[in-house]
Design a protein around this motif. Structure first.
Motif, PDB file in Angstrom:
ATOM      1  N   ALA A  40       0.986  -1.322  -0.051  1.00 31.88           N
ATOM      2  CA  ALA A  40      -0.005  -0.127   0.112  1.00 31.88           C
ATOM      3  C   ALA A  40       0.639   1.397  -0.285  1.00 31.88           C
ATOM      4  CB  ALA A  40      -0.711   0.130   1.173  1.00 31.88           C
ATOM      5  N   SER A  41       0.168   2.406  -0.461  1.00 29.07           N
ATOM      6  CA  SER A  41       0.926   3.231  -0.584  1.00 29.07           C
ATOM      7  C   SER A  41       1.199   3.867   0.689  1.00 29.07           C
ATOM      8  CB  SER A  41       0.841   4.277  -1.995  1.00 29.07           C
ATOM      9  OG  SER A  41      -0.467   4.993  -1.625  1.00 29.07           O
ATOM     10  N   PHE A  42       1.654   5.078   0.192  1.00 24.67           N
ATOM     11  CA  PHE A  42       1.875   6.214   1.838  1.00 24.67           C
ATOM     12  C   PHE A  42       0.331   7.182   1.721  1.00 24.67           C
ATOM     13  CE2 PHE A  42       2.475   9.927   4.165  1.00 24.67           C
ATOM     14  CZ  PHE A  42       2.740   9.211   5.725  1.00 24.67           C
ATOM     15  N   ALA A  43      -0.478   7.647   0.865  1.00 23.92           N
ATOM     16  CA  ALA A  43      -1.524   7.721   0.134  1.00 23.92           C
ATOM     17  C   ALA A  43      -2.203   7.406   0.915  1.00 23.92           C
ATOM     18  CB  ALA A  43      -1.745   8.706  -0.785  1.00 23.92           C
ATOM     19  N   GLN A  44      -2.659   5.417   0.116  1.00 26.96           N
ATOM     20  CA  GLN A  44      -3.961   4.670   0.867  1.00 26.96           C
ATOM     21  C   GLN A  44      -4.064   4.596   2.430  1.00 26.96           C
ATOM     22  OE1 GLN A  44      -2.063   1.675  -1.639  1.00 26.96           O
ATOM     23  NE2 GLN A  44      -4.104   1.579  -2.983  1.00 26.96           N
ATOM     24  N   THR A  45      -2.009   4.751   3.298  1.00 25.26           N
ATOM     25  CA  THR A  45      -2.292   4.327   4.222  1.00 25.26           C
ATOM     26  C   THR A  45      -2.928   5.866   4.953  1.00 25.26           C
ATOM     27  OG1 THR A  45      -0.005   2.967   4.273  1.00 25.26           O
ATOM     28  CG2 THR A  45      -0.766   4.267   6.630  1.00 25.26           C
ATOM     29  N   VAL A  46      -2.265   7.222   4.465  1.00 31.35           N
ATOM     30  CA  VAL A  46      -3.226   8.106   5.155  1.00 31.35           C
ATOM     31  C   VAL A  46      -4.596   8.193   4.935  1.00 31.35           C
ATOM     32  CG1 VAL A  46      -3.586  11.394   4.984  1.00 31.35           C
ATOM     33  CG2 VAL A  46      -0.985   9.351   4.472  1.00 31.35           C
ATOM     34  N   ARG A  47      -5.553   7.381   4.105  1.00 37.80           N
ATOM     35  CA  ARG A  47      -6.768   7.672   3.752  1.00 37.80           C
ATOM     36  C   ARG A  47      -7.343   6.479   5.241  1.00 37.80           C
ATOM     37  NH1 ARG A  47      -9.455   3.812   0.548  1.00 37.80           N
ATOM     38  NH2 ARG A  47     -11.408   4.887   0.355  1.00 37.80           N
ATOM     39  N   ALA A  48      -6.760   5.179   5.678  1.00 29.65           N
ATOM     40  CA  ALA A  48      -6.747   4.995   6.404  1.00 29.65           C
ATOM     41  C   ALA A  48      -7.243   4.508   7.622  1.00 29.65           C
ATOM     42  CB  ALA A  48      -6.905   3.320   6.298  1.00 29.65           C
ATOM     43  N   VAL A  49      -5.902   5.883   7.341  1.00 26.27           N
ATOM     44  CA  VAL A  49      -5.736   6.711   9.088  1.00 26.27           C
ATOM     45  C   VAL A  49      -6.716   7.522   9.382  1.00 26.27           C
ATOM     46  CG1 VAL A  49      -4.280   8.294  10.579  1.00 26.27           C
ATOM     47  CG2 VAL A  49      -3.673   5.645   9.191  1.00 26.27           C
ATOM     48  N   LEU A  50      -6.858   8.781   8.367  1.00 27.94           N
ATOM     49  CA  LEU A  50      -7.981   9.533   8.899  1.00 27.94           C
ATOM     50  C   LEU A  50      -9.424   8.641   9.227  1.00 27.94           C
ATOM     51  CD1 LEU A  50      -6.688  12.182   6.416  1.00 27.94           C
ATOM     52  CD2 LEU A  50      -6.759  12.306   8.565  1.00 27.94           C
ATOM     53  N   TRP A  51      -9.418   7.909   7.935  1.00 32.43           N
ATOM     54  CA  TRP A  51     -10.933   7.064   8.350  1.00 32.43           C
ATOM     55  C   TRP A  51     -11.357   6.850   9.261  1.00 32.43           C
ATOM     56  CZ3 TRP A  51     -15.568   8.069   6.152  1.00 32.43           C
ATOM     57  CH2 TRP A  51     -14.850   8.901   4.149  1.00 32.43           C
ATOM     58  N   SER A  52     -10.091   6.332  10.613  1.00 35.06           N
ATOM     59  CA  SER A  52      -9.708   4.990  11.424  1.00 35.06           C
ATOM     60  C   SER A  52     -10.486   6.315  12.852  1.00 35.06           C
ATOM     61  CB  SER A  52      -8.740   4.717  12.191  1.00 35.06           C
ATOM     62  OG  SER A  52      -8.492   5.436  11.833  1.00 35.06           O
ATOM     63  N   PHE A  53      -9.415   8.211  12.634  1.00 39.12           N
ATOM     64  CA  PHE A  53      -9.619   9.212  12.896  1.00 39.12           C
ATOM     65  C   PHE A  53     -11.156   9.126  13.528  1.00 39.12           C
ATOM     66  CE2 PHE A  53      -5.427   8.884  14.179  1.00 39.12           C
ATOM     67  CZ  PHE A  53      -5.224  10.796  14.570  1.00 39.12           C
ATOM     68  N   ILE A  54     -12.040   9.351  11.771  1.00 40.29           N
ATOM     69  CA  ILE A  54     -13.651   9.659  11.831  1.00 40.29           C
ATOM     70  C   ILE A  54     -14.262   8.156  12.855  1.00 40.29           C
ATOM     71  CG2 ILE A  54     -15.706  10.240  10.534  1.00 40.29           C
ATOM     72  CD1 ILE A  54     -13.312  11.376   8.774  1.00 40.29           C
ATOM     73  N   GLY A  55     -14.001   7.149  12.261  1.00 41.43           N
ATOM     74  CA  GLY A  55     -14.711   5.876  13.609  1.00 41.43           C
ATOM     75  C   GLY A  55     -15.435   5.124  11.754  1.00 41.43           C
ATOM     76  N   HIS A 101       4.096   3.201   8.293  1.00 45.87           N
ATOM     77  CA  HIS A 101       3.377   3.768   7.540  1.00 45.87           C
ATOM     78  C   HIS A 101       2.871   4.124   7.599  1.00 45.87           C
ATOM     79  CE1 HIS A 101       4.778   2.971   3.408  1.00 45.87           C
ATOM     80  NE2 HIS A 101       5.983   3.507   4.010  1.00 45.87           N
ATOM     81  N   VAL A 102       1.714   3.273   8.642  1.00 47.98           N
ATOM     82  CA  VAL A 102       0.228   3.961   9.585  1.00 47.98           C
ATOM     83  C   VAL A 102       0.765   4.285  11.116  1.00 47.98           C
ATOM     84  CG1 VAL A 102      -1.001   2.517  11.105  1.00 47.98           C
ATOM     85  CG2 VAL A 102      -0.922   1.238   8.617  1.00 47.98           C
ATOM     86  N   ILE A 103       1.709   4.425  11.390  1.00 50.44           N
ATOM     87  CA  ILE A 103       2.608   4.237  12.883  1.00 50.44           C
ATOM     88  C   ILE A 103       2.529   6.424  12.796  1.00 50.44           C
ATOM     89  CG2 ILE A 103       3.962   5.192  14.397  1.00 50.44           C
ATOM     90  CD1 ILE A 103       4.375   2.103  14.667  1.00 50.44           C
ATOM     91  N   ILE A 104       3.330   6.216  11.226  1.00 51.13           N
ATOM     92  CA  ILE A 104       3.892   7.963  10.538  1.00 51.13           C
ATOM     93  C   ILE A 104       2.944   8.723  10.449  1.00 51.13           C
ATOM     94  CG2 ILE A 104       4.968   9.663   9.175  1.00 51.13           C
ATOM     95  CD1 ILE A 104       7.270   6.316   9.119  1.00 51.13           C
ATOM     96  N   ALA A 105       1.380   8.454  10.116  1.00 48.59           N
ATOM     97  CA  ALA A 105       0.428   8.579   9.522  1.00 48.59           C
ATOM     98  C   ALA A 105      -0.632   9.274  10.922  1.00 48.59           C
ATOM     99  CB  ALA A 105      -0.465   8.076   8.395  1.00 48.59           C
ATOM    100  N   GLY A 106      -0.224   8.077  11.526  1.00 51.25           N
ATOM    101  CA  GLY A 106      -1.183   8.446  13.165  1.00 51.25           C
ATOM    102  C   GLY A 106      -0.868  10.012  13.579  1.00 51.25           C
ATOM    103  N   LEU A 107       0.636   9.691  13.648  1.00 48.61           N
ATOM    104  CA  LEU A 107       1.173  10.426  14.199  1.00 48.61           C
ATOM    105  C   LEU A 107       1.531  12.323  14.200  1.00 48.61           C
ATOM    106  CD1 LEU A 107       4.781   9.215  15.661  1.00 48.61           C
ATOM    107  CD2 LEU A 107       3.044   9.532  17.002  1.00 48.61           C
ATOM    108  N   ILE A 108       1.293  11.873  12.520  1.00 43.72           N
ATOM    109  CA  ILE A 108       1.192  12.887  11.995  1.00 43.72           C
ATOM    110  C   ILE A 108      -0.188  14.006  11.728  1.00 43.72           C
ATOM    111  CG2 ILE A 108       0.891  14.498   9.874  1.00 43.72           C
ATOM    112  CD1 ILE A 108       3.171  12.696   8.699  1.00 43.72           C
ATOM    113  N   ALA A 109      -1.556  13.295  11.861  1.00 43.32           N
ATOM    114  CA  ALA A 109      -2.491  13.089  11.849  1.00 43.32           C
ATOM    115  C   ALA A 109      -3.282  14.399  13.156  1.00 43.32           C
ATOM    116  CB  ALA A 109      -3.200  11.812  11.864  1.00 43.32           C
ATOM    117  N   ALA A 110      -2.195  13.071  14.446  1.00 48.85           N
ATOM    118  CA  ALA A 110      -2.532  13.753  15.494  1.00 48.85           C
ATOM    119  C   ALA A 110      -1.530  14.996  15.860  1.00 48.85           C
ATOM    120  CB  ALA A 110      -2.053  12.718  16.616  1.00 48.85           C
TER     121      ALA A 110
END
Length: 75
Positions: free
Chosen positions: A15-30, A48-57
């Motif tokens: 999965a690309s980093f963009a796909q990971t960011v999309r999944a993390v943002l959807w998980s933030f919304i629930g 990627h999930v950890i990095i995207a989660g830290l950036i989103a937070a």
């Protein structure tokens, strides 16, 4: 004949980093379908999930601080 192994090393998933960011943002919304969650778990890179989660937070906390400062300074 290709031998596909579903137990690919987690760090080498496709999965690309963009796909990971999309999944993390959807998980933030629930709002996630169970089937999408399962497919993401098979292809997302945990690093990627950890990095995207830290950036989103960090972005979320920064936006909250800016909103509070704006509201408090106007009153």
């Amino acid at each position: 004949m290709t031998n596909r192994d579903d137990s690919v090393d987690p760090v080498h998933r496709k999965a690309s980093f963009a796909q990971t960011v999309r999944a993390v943002l959807w998980s933030f919304i629930g709002l996630r379908k169970g089937s999408e969650h399962e497919s993401d778990m098979a292809r997302l890179n945990p690093v990627h999930v950890i990095i995207a989660g830290l950036i989103a937070a960090a972005v979320f906390v920064t936006v909250l601080i800016l909103v509070v400062r704006t509201v408090v300074s106007q009153s």
